[in-house]
Design a protein around this motif. Sequence first.
Motif, PDB file in Angstrom:
ATOM      1  N   ILE A   6       6.037 -58.917   7.386  1.00  0.00           N
ATOM      2  CA  ILE A   6       4.710 -58.324   7.201  1.00  0.00           C
ATOM      3  C   ILE A   6       4.824 -56.819   7.000  1.00  0.00           C
ATOM      4  O   ILE A   6       4.186 -56.242   6.107  1.00  0.00           O
ATOM      5  CB  ILE A   6       3.809 -58.646   8.415  1.00  0.00           C
ATOM      6  CG1 ILE A   6       3.356 -60.103   8.368  1.00  0.00           C
ATOM      7  CG2 ILE A   6       2.601 -57.722   8.454  1.00  0.00           C
ATOM      8  CD1 ILE A   6       2.517 -60.520   9.568  1.00  0.00           C
TER       9      ILE A   6
ATOM     10  N   TYR B  59       1.613 -68.187   8.430  1.00  0.00           N
ATOM     11  CA  TYR B  59       2.863 -67.519   8.084  1.00  0.00           C
ATOM     12  C   TYR B  59       4.026 -68.466   7.812  1.00  0.00           C
ATOM     13  O   TYR B  59       5.072 -68.028   7.333  1.00  0.00           O
ATOM     14  CB  TYR B  59       3.257 -66.515   9.168  1.00  0.00           C
ATOM     15  CG  TYR B  59       3.474 -67.085  10.544  1.00  0.00           C
ATOM     16  CD1 TYR B  59       4.695 -67.651  10.908  1.00  0.00           C
ATOM     17  CD2 TYR B  59       2.474 -67.019  11.505  1.00  0.00           C
ATOM     18  CE1 TYR B  59       4.906 -68.145  12.171  1.00  0.00           C
ATOM     19  CE2 TYR B  59       2.675 -67.515  12.791  1.00  0.00           C
ATOM     20  CZ  TYR B  59       3.891 -68.074  13.116  1.00  0.00           C
ATOM     21  OH  TYR B  59       4.093 -68.568  14.377  1.00  0.00           O
TER      22      TYR B  59
ATOM     23  N   VAL C 229       8.423 -62.919  11.117  1.00  0.00           N
ATOM     24  CA  VAL C 229       7.094 -62.682  10.545  1.00  0.00           C
ATOM     25  C   VAL C 229       6.740 -61.202  10.605  1.00  0.00           C
ATOM     26  O   VAL C 229       6.263 -60.616   9.627  1.00  0.00           O
ATOM     27  CB  VAL C 229       6.039 -63.516  11.304  1.00  0.00           C
ATOM     28  CG1 VAL C 229       4.636 -63.192  10.815  1.00  0.00           C
ATOM     29  CG2 VAL C 229       6.303 -64.993  11.127  1.00  0.00           C
TER      30      VAL C 229
ATOM     31  N   TYR D 156       4.199 -60.816   0.870  1.00  0.00           N
ATOM     32  CA  TYR D 156       4.751 -61.439   2.078  1.00  0.00           C
ATOM     33  C   TYR D 156       5.329 -62.808   1.757  1.00  0.00           C
ATOM     34  O   TYR D 156       6.438 -63.137   2.209  1.00  0.00           O
ATOM     35  CB  TYR D 156       3.666 -61.568   3.150  1.00  0.00           C
ATOM     36  CG  TYR D 156       4.087 -62.488   4.280  1.00  0.00           C
ATOM     37  CD1 TYR D 156       4.907 -62.033   5.305  1.00  0.00           C
ATOM     38  CD2 TYR D 156       3.711 -63.839   4.290  1.00  0.00           C
ATOM     39  CE1 TYR D 156       5.318 -62.872   6.320  1.00  0.00           C
ATOM     40  CE2 TYR D 156       4.121 -64.691   5.304  1.00  0.00           C
ATOM     41  CZ  TYR D 156       4.925 -64.204   6.315  1.00  0.00           C
ATOM     42  OH  TYR D 156       5.344 -65.042   7.298  1.00  0.00           O
TER      43      TYR D 156
ATOM     44  N   LYS E 242      -0.504 -60.298   0.721  1.00  0.00           N
ATOM     45  CA  LYS E 242      -0.120 -61.649   1.120  1.00  0.00           C
ATOM     46  C   LYS E 242       0.887 -62.254   0.151  1.00  0.00           C
ATOM     47  O   LYS E 242       1.797 -62.991   0.554  1.00  0.00           O
ATOM     48  CB  LYS E 242      -1.359 -62.538   1.222  1.00  0.00           C
ATOM     49  CG  LYS E 242      -2.200 -62.290   2.470  1.00  0.00           C
ATOM     50  CD  LYS E 242      -3.291 -63.331   2.610  1.00  0.00           C
ATOM     51  CE  LYS E 242      -4.058 -63.160   3.915  1.00  0.00           C
ATOM     52  NZ  LYS E 242      -5.110 -64.195   4.083  1.00  0.00           N
TER      53      LYS E 242
END
Length: 608
Positions: free
Chosen positions: A385, A188, A381, A346, A343
């Motif tokens: 997410i 991350y 994070v 993100y 992803k």
Amino acid sequence: MAPPPAKRPRKVLTLETKREILRRCDEGWSTARIRENFGIPKSSLCELKKARDKITAYTDDFSVASKTGKKKDRKTMAKPMHVDLDQCVIKWYQQQRGSGVMVRGTELKMAAERFGNNIGLHGFKASEGWLYRFKLRHGLSNKKVYGESLDANEDIIDGYCKEVKELIQREGLLLEQLYNFDETGLYYRSIPENTLASEKEKSVPGRKLCKARVSLMCGANALGSHRLKPIIVGKAKQPRCLRGMMDSLPLHYDNSLKAWFNVKVFKNWFFKQAVPEIVRFQMEVMKVSRDRVRALIFLDNAPAHPAASELVAEHGRIRVKFLPPNTTSLIQPMDQGIIVAFKRLYRRRFLEEVMVVVDEEDRNVGQLTLQNLKSYNLRSVIYNISRAWNDVSSSTLANGWNRLLHRTEPVVDFEGFAADDFHRQFVEAGENTTVDDINDWLECDEGDPGQQVLTEEQIAAEVLNPDEGNDSEDDDDDSLPSRPTTSEARKAADVLLDYFEHPISSTHMQSYGPMLREVRDALIKAQSQWSKKQTKIETFFKPTTPSPHPTPSPNLEMEPSQSTRPDSLSPDDVPLPSLPSSPRSSETPQPIQDIDTELKSASEDSDE
């Protein structure tokens, strides 16, 4: 004398037939209709319903239908002599097949003998008879065990997809009632190589920033109308940055020793979060009554997934169906571009938060980005997410099911977050990176399954002690950020308001002014609470108790009493008032008893 009535011939049902009868009960068939179709008395049907959980658990663990036509369907629920050994071998087999490794009968027997030594069955020998019964119990055919290549995948997939379609039609399942969950790892805080921040980061001792990872799992239904809250697994049980807010997070959090998914974490999430969310969605959105809630969940054969018999809820109406080994990359919905899209969404949010793109004061951009990276903690994070998962379009979620349900190619829309789009963002920020650097960065955690590939010793330990192995350290590397005072927050709100309402700001920027004014008004109100409470003069002095043997006391400290502070505010929010200093404030006040002693002593000296 009349002859005795003829006894009704005893009818023994196969387990496959019993499972079919239970399915008919779930579909709402009447008792009379079931008795007529299957030719069973009412008492047998009642006993069958009572044994529902036991039958469901057994048929999910073991194969009960005839595969070759040479052997009759199973009628009794006989278990193997060594249940733990059987579970170890099938877990090992599923892990090997899930990794694309072909397993022959000889290798199964050798693995069984090794597991026998691991679990205390010393001297166990896996005979041909044991192998034959093991394959019958779990429905393993020679084609699966002795195959020489992976070319049979397409044949396996065609047969599995046909089976799924028949199951959906037979049980009348809707697309909203089909789900898929899949785990993955996420680095991350990783940044591309050859960026200014990465060059600065290389000098950081240990270089832990780029290696920070969590495991996460995403899941949604086949229509894309219900996406469950993701769950992430970290190392710390109580991360510093999440203290006091664990119950209000936008996703689920759990922990394990190395931030991997394991059986305990998965089962805890399945029954405490996933099943309640599915039930709530069908009752509130689909308007289905509680006794009509149903769901079929597709999972891959990962080591962290318990047996299907352990993942049954709502009296068998919510259950799991495993995908064939070595086919997850071909037909598992979450692997058909959904997790990749998530992803990238993100990482776009991650870059927007940490990368210094424009620096008006011409300072060291790389150093500033590195500072943002250091302050980017697990709380950031979690929220990124959650927002990235909600940004995945419903069409992307639905298209991921094309291969499994329709045998067509999935359609994934990467518009706006392809590698070229990220490269353009870095170039505009003055970074000297290439498209290849960006591709490597986007795929840095592509092969991270989110769960550990277990050794044979670990498989045996997990089967024998399924509840162990989840203890972890209570702390983490993310420090708890200090809470700004109300005065500092008020000053920051003033600066923001001045920036957004400045005459040269765009109309879009000025539209945030009213919202910022509400924030500033709330801070002003918090500050004014101090002035509304009158402070008594006694609160500025500590009560003193006379001592029989007085000693010179220190300077009188003028501290307010803790009891006069409002509970709603922190003492750091507003500075406390202080008394003006007097010319004699530096002198030590003398107790009254000491003064009397000195006067008496002076009087005696004068008499002498």
